[in-house]
Each structure stands twice: as structure tokens, then as C-alpha cells.
Design a protein around this motif. Structure first.
Motif, PDB file in Angstrom:
ATOM      1  N   LYS A 127       0.913  -1.246   0.015  1.00 35.73           N
ATOM      2  CA  LYS A 127       0.088  -0.035   0.011  1.00 35.73           C
ATOM      3  C   LYS A 127       1.145   1.230  -0.057  1.00 35.73           C
ATOM      4  O   LYS A 127       0.440   2.129  -0.652  1.00 35.73           O
ATOM      5  N   LEU A 128       1.979   1.141   0.628  1.00 37.75           N
ATOM      6  CA  LEU A 128       2.952   2.469   0.718  1.00 37.75           C
ATOM      7  C   LEU A 128       3.548   2.504  -0.630  1.00 37.75           C
ATOM      8  O   LEU A 128       3.472   3.821  -1.340  1.00 37.75           O
ATOM      9  N   ARG A 129       3.931   1.491  -1.458  1.00 38.23           N
ATOM     10  CA  ARG A 129       4.355   1.662  -2.595  1.00 38.23           C
ATOM     11  C   ARG A 129       3.082   2.113  -3.714  1.00 38.23           C
ATOM     12  O   ARG A 129       3.514   2.954  -4.401  1.00 38.23           O
ATOM     13  N   SER A 130       2.218   1.666  -3.523  1.00 42.06           N
ATOM     14  CA  SER A 130       1.039   1.910  -4.511  1.00 42.06           C
ATOM     15  C   SER A 130       0.651   3.457  -4.433  1.00 42.06           C
ATOM     16  O   SER A 130       0.080   4.018  -5.424  1.00 42.06           O
ATOM     17  N   ASN A 131       0.742   3.908  -3.015  1.00 43.81           N
ATOM     18  CA  ASN A 131       0.439   5.295  -2.875  1.00 43.81           C
ATOM     19  C   ASN A 131       1.558   6.206  -2.677  1.00 43.81           C
ATOM     20  O   ASN A 131       1.294   7.367  -2.761  1.00 43.81           O
ATOM     21  N   ARG A 132       2.579   5.914  -3.085  1.00 43.48           N
ATOM     22  CA  ARG A 132       4.097   6.470  -3.256  1.00 43.48           C
ATOM     23  C   ARG A 132       4.205   7.096  -2.078  1.00 43.48           C
ATOM     24  O   ARG A 132       4.763   8.534  -2.025  1.00 43.48           O
ATOM     25  N   ILE A 133       3.949   6.637  -0.990  1.00 43.69           N
ATOM     26  CA  ILE A 133       4.339   7.068   0.261  1.00 43.69           C
ATOM     27  C   ILE A 133       5.491   6.439   1.014  1.00 43.69           C
ATOM     28  O   ILE A 133       5.473   4.990   0.839  1.00 43.69           O
ATOM     29  N   SER A 134       6.570   7.014   1.521  1.00 40.92           N
ATOM     30  CA  SER A 134       7.778   6.365   1.955  1.00 40.92           C
ATOM     31  C   SER A 134       7.503   6.090   3.620  1.00 40.92           C
ATOM     32  O   SER A 134       6.579   6.641   4.294  1.00 40.92           O
ATOM     33  N   ARG A 135       8.361   5.046   3.938  1.00 34.73           N
ATOM     34  CA  ARG A 135       8.365   4.707   5.725  1.00 34.73           C
ATOM     35  C   ARG A 135       8.868   6.013   6.271  1.00 34.73           C
ATOM     36  O   ARG A 135       8.254   6.340   7.621  1.00 34.73           O
ATOM     37  N   VAL A 136       9.760   6.793   5.726  1.00 35.09           N
ATOM     38  CA  VAL A 136      10.101   8.189   6.212  1.00 35.09           C
ATOM     39  C   VAL A 136       8.843   9.171   6.531  1.00 35.09           C
ATOM     40  O   VAL A 136       8.559   9.569   7.580  1.00 35.09           O
ATOM     41  N   GLN A 137       7.903   9.305   5.551  1.00 39.71           N
ATOM     42  CA  GLN A 137       6.941   9.814   5.762  1.00 39.71           C
ATOM     43  C   GLN A 137       5.845   9.382   6.951  1.00 39.71           C
ATOM     44  O   GLN A 137       5.034  10.060   7.867  1.00 39.71           O
ATOM     45  N   VAL A 138       5.703   8.193   6.745  1.00 39.12           N
ATOM     46  CA  VAL A 138       4.789   7.691   7.745  1.00 39.12           C
ATOM     47  C   VAL A 138       5.430   7.901   9.372  1.00 39.12           C
ATOM     48  O   VAL A 138       4.500   8.123  10.161  1.00 39.12           O
ATOM     49  N   MET A 139       6.638   7.669   9.472  1.00 31.84           N
ATOM     50  CA  MET A 139       7.131   7.755  10.672  1.00 31.84           C
ATOM     51  C   MET A 139       6.890   9.243  11.005  1.00 31.84           C
ATOM     52  O   MET A 139       6.691   9.787  12.343  1.00 31.84           O
ATOM     53  N   SER A 140       7.114  10.189  10.140  1.00 30.09           N
ATOM     54  CA  SER A 140       7.163  11.731  10.411  1.00 30.09           C
ATOM     55  C   SER A 140       5.560  11.915  10.997  1.00 30.09           C
ATOM     56  O   SER A 140       5.409  12.677  11.875  1.00 30.09           O
ATOM     57  N   VAL A 141       4.604  11.349  10.207  1.00 26.81           N
ATOM     58  CA  VAL A 141       3.288  11.442  10.647  1.00 26.81           C
ATOM     59  C   VAL A 141       3.083  11.003  12.008  1.00 26.81           C
ATOM     60  O   VAL A 141       2.345  11.829  13.117  1.00 26.81           O
ATOM     61  N   LEU A 142       3.664   9.862  12.328  1.00 28.81           N
ATOM     62  CA  LEU A 142       3.099   9.201  13.715  1.00 28.81           C
ATOM     63  C   LEU A 142       3.971  10.212  14.756  1.00 28.81           C
ATOM     64  O   LEU A 142       3.356  10.374  15.869  1.00 28.81           O
ATOM     65  N   ARG A 143       5.194  10.635  14.646  1.00 24.93           N
ATOM     66  CA  ARG A 143       5.801  11.393  15.513  1.00 24.93           C
ATOM     67  C   ARG A 143       5.142  12.832  15.900  1.00 24.93           C
ATOM     68  O   ARG A 143       4.992  13.394  17.025  1.00 24.93           O
ATOM     69  N   SER A 144       4.425  13.221  14.725  1.00 23.68           N
ATOM     70  CA  SER A 144       3.752  14.648  14.810  1.00 23.68           C
ATOM     71  C   SER A 144       2.666  14.241  15.967  1.00 23.68           C
ATOM     72  O   SER A 144       2.160  15.396  16.192  1.00 23.68           O
ATOM     73  N   LYS A 145       2.029  13.203  15.861  1.00 19.64           N
ATOM     74  CA  LYS A 145       0.975  12.857  16.706  1.00 19.64           C
ATOM     75  C   LYS A 145       1.431  12.246  17.906  1.00 19.64           C
ATOM     76  O   LYS A 145       0.497  11.536  18.731  1.00 19.64           O
ATOM     77  N   ASN A 146       2.636  12.412  18.341  1.00 17.11           N
ATOM     78  CA  ASN A 146       3.170  11.895  19.567  1.00 17.11           C
ATOM     79  C   ASN A 146       2.972  10.135  19.555  1.00 17.11           C
ATOM     80  O   ASN A 146       2.683   9.827  20.782  1.00 17.11           O
ATOM     81  N   ILE A 147       3.337   9.654  18.754  1.00 13.60           N
ATOM     82  CA  ILE A 147       3.175   8.216  18.841  1.00 13.60           C
ATOM     83  C   ILE A 147       4.732   7.555  18.380  1.00 13.60           C
ATOM     84  O   ILE A 147       5.161   8.010  17.317  1.00 13.60           O
TER      85      ILE A 147
END
Length: 228
Positions: A127-147
Motif C-alpha cells: 500500500k505504501l508503494r502503490s500510494n507512493r508514500i515512504s516509511r520516512v513520511q509515515v514515521m514523520s506523521v506518527l511522531r507529529s501525533k506523539n506516537i
């Protein structure tokens, strides 16, 4: 314009182009008029166009720029043609939205649909590849929500409009840290779990001994320290 007509010291051409300096005053008047028309158009388009927007709304915004720029800057283009083109874009946007409202299948094709990026602490790599979203972006989103641990994610969705929706779960399971690897001091806010390792690729965990081979989920062999 022919190349023999170009001179680096031709300041009039550089600053005013081929139009007379008086046209600058007309540009000011055109810009003010187009600005008023654009404000009215934005009100008609609705609040969605000023928030997180869909693919159709993004296309309309880009089209608006192409429509309005000539009407403001080109002496041989009238204002009325730009206004008419803008009204046509408004009609298309309203028509497409109305069609999507009446037809659920059309709405999914037009607007797109959400995708799950993390499921029960495991990154969905396809799903990450098909949506062209990297793991770095996912981690950034989670950190921004204090996860700070992927294991605490029940679901992470990327919505059709590009927003991320995060649903957490109550768990004490070890998992992959979302904190930066190149800043070891920040990991002091987490507890190391010495008997578990986390797959750096997908977040799956495995016993530290014996040393695990390929990950059972993503088939890679990239293991890092697991945290709780």
C-alpha cells in the motif's frame, strides 16, 4: 522576436516587454478586477477549495491559474474571455460533484478512496508503494501525533484527499520505534526490549535469540532494536 533583436542592455524590453509602459497601469486594473472575480469564485466553489482538497478540486485550482494569468498580463486578451472560462470551470466542478453525489461508483472513481498504511502495528508495504508514500513520511506523521512506536497503531489510513487518519490501540507490545535513528539520545524516552527485535522494513517483531532470518511478513532481513 528574432535573436538579432535581443540586447542585454535593452532595459525597456527587459522590464516592460513589447508593450508600452502605460500597460503597467492596465495590468494593475486587470489584476484588481481578476482578484475580485477570483474571490467571488472561491466563495462559489465552497470551503473545500480552501481546505484539504480532492484531485478534481486540485485540477480546478491549477486550471484557474492557467485561465486567469493571460487575462491579467496579455494585452491582446480580454477580461471577458477569462471570466467565461472561469465560469466554465465552475460548471464542470459542480457537475462532477453532483454526479459523484448521485452515483457512489462514480464518486469512488472521481475522488479516489482511502488506503490502510499500517495495520495492527505492521506497515503495509504494498500500500505504501502503490500510494507512493515512504516509511520516512509515515514515521514523520506518527511522531507529529506523539506516537513513538509502530506497535501502538491499530490503523493508519491515507484518505482520498491526502490526509492521514490514525487510530491507536492500548498495547504494551514491543515494536519498531518511530524516532530518528541518527539521534540515539532521543531513544532515552523509550524502553529497550533486549529479547525482541523489530523488522526495520515492516515493523514485525521476532525473538532476538536465536537470531532471526528473513522476516515472516515482508521477507527482508533488516532487524533493529525493539522498543516499548
Amino acid at each position: 522576436m528574432k535573436k538579432e533583436q535581443l540586447f542585454l542592455t535593452d532595459w525597456k524590453r527587459i522590464f516592460f516587454g513589447d508593450t508600452p509602459p502605460l500597460f503597467m497601469l492596465e495590468v494593475l486594473m486587470r489584476t484588481f478586477f481578476i482578484y475580485l472575480v477570483l474571490v467571488i469564485a472561491m466563495r462559489i466553489f465552497g470551503k473545500r477549495l480552501t481546505g484539504q482538497i480532492s484531485l478534481i478540486e486540485m485540477a480546478i485550482m491549477l486550471t484557474m491559474g492557467a485561465i486567469l494569468a493571460p487575462a491579467m498580463q496579455l494585452a491582446d486578451r480580454g477580461l471577458l474571455s477569462g471570466v467565461i472560462a472561469l465560469l466554465c470551470a465552475l460548471a464542470v466542478e459542480r457537475g462532477i460533484n453532483y454526479w459523484g453525489l448521485k452515483n457512489n461508483q462514480a464518486e469512488r472513481v472521481i475522488q479516489g478512496k482511502e488506503s490502510v498504511l499500517v495495520e495492527d502495528g505492521i506497515l503495509q508495504l504494498e500500500k505504501l508503494r502503490s500510494n507512493r508514500i515512504s516509511r520516512v513520511q509515515v514515521m514523520s506523521v506518527l511522531r507529529s501525533k506523539n506516537i513513538y512506536n509502530v506497535s501502538k497503531i491499530h490503523r493508519l489510513y491515507v484518505e482520498a484527499c491526502g490526509l492521514f487518519s490514525v487510530y491507536t490501540r492500548e498495547t504494551n507490545e514491543p515494536g519498531l520505534s518511530t524516532l530518528m535513528e541518527n539521534d540515539p539520545d532521543i531513544h532515552s524516552i523509550q524502553q529497550i526490549v533486549p529479547d525482541r527485535l523489530a523488522c526495520k522494513s515492516c515493523g514485525n517483531t521476532a525473538p532476538a535469540t536465536p537470531k532471526p532470518g528473513d522476516c515472516t511478513v515482508c521477507k527482508t532481513n533488516q532487524w533493529v532494536t525493539a522498543y516499548r
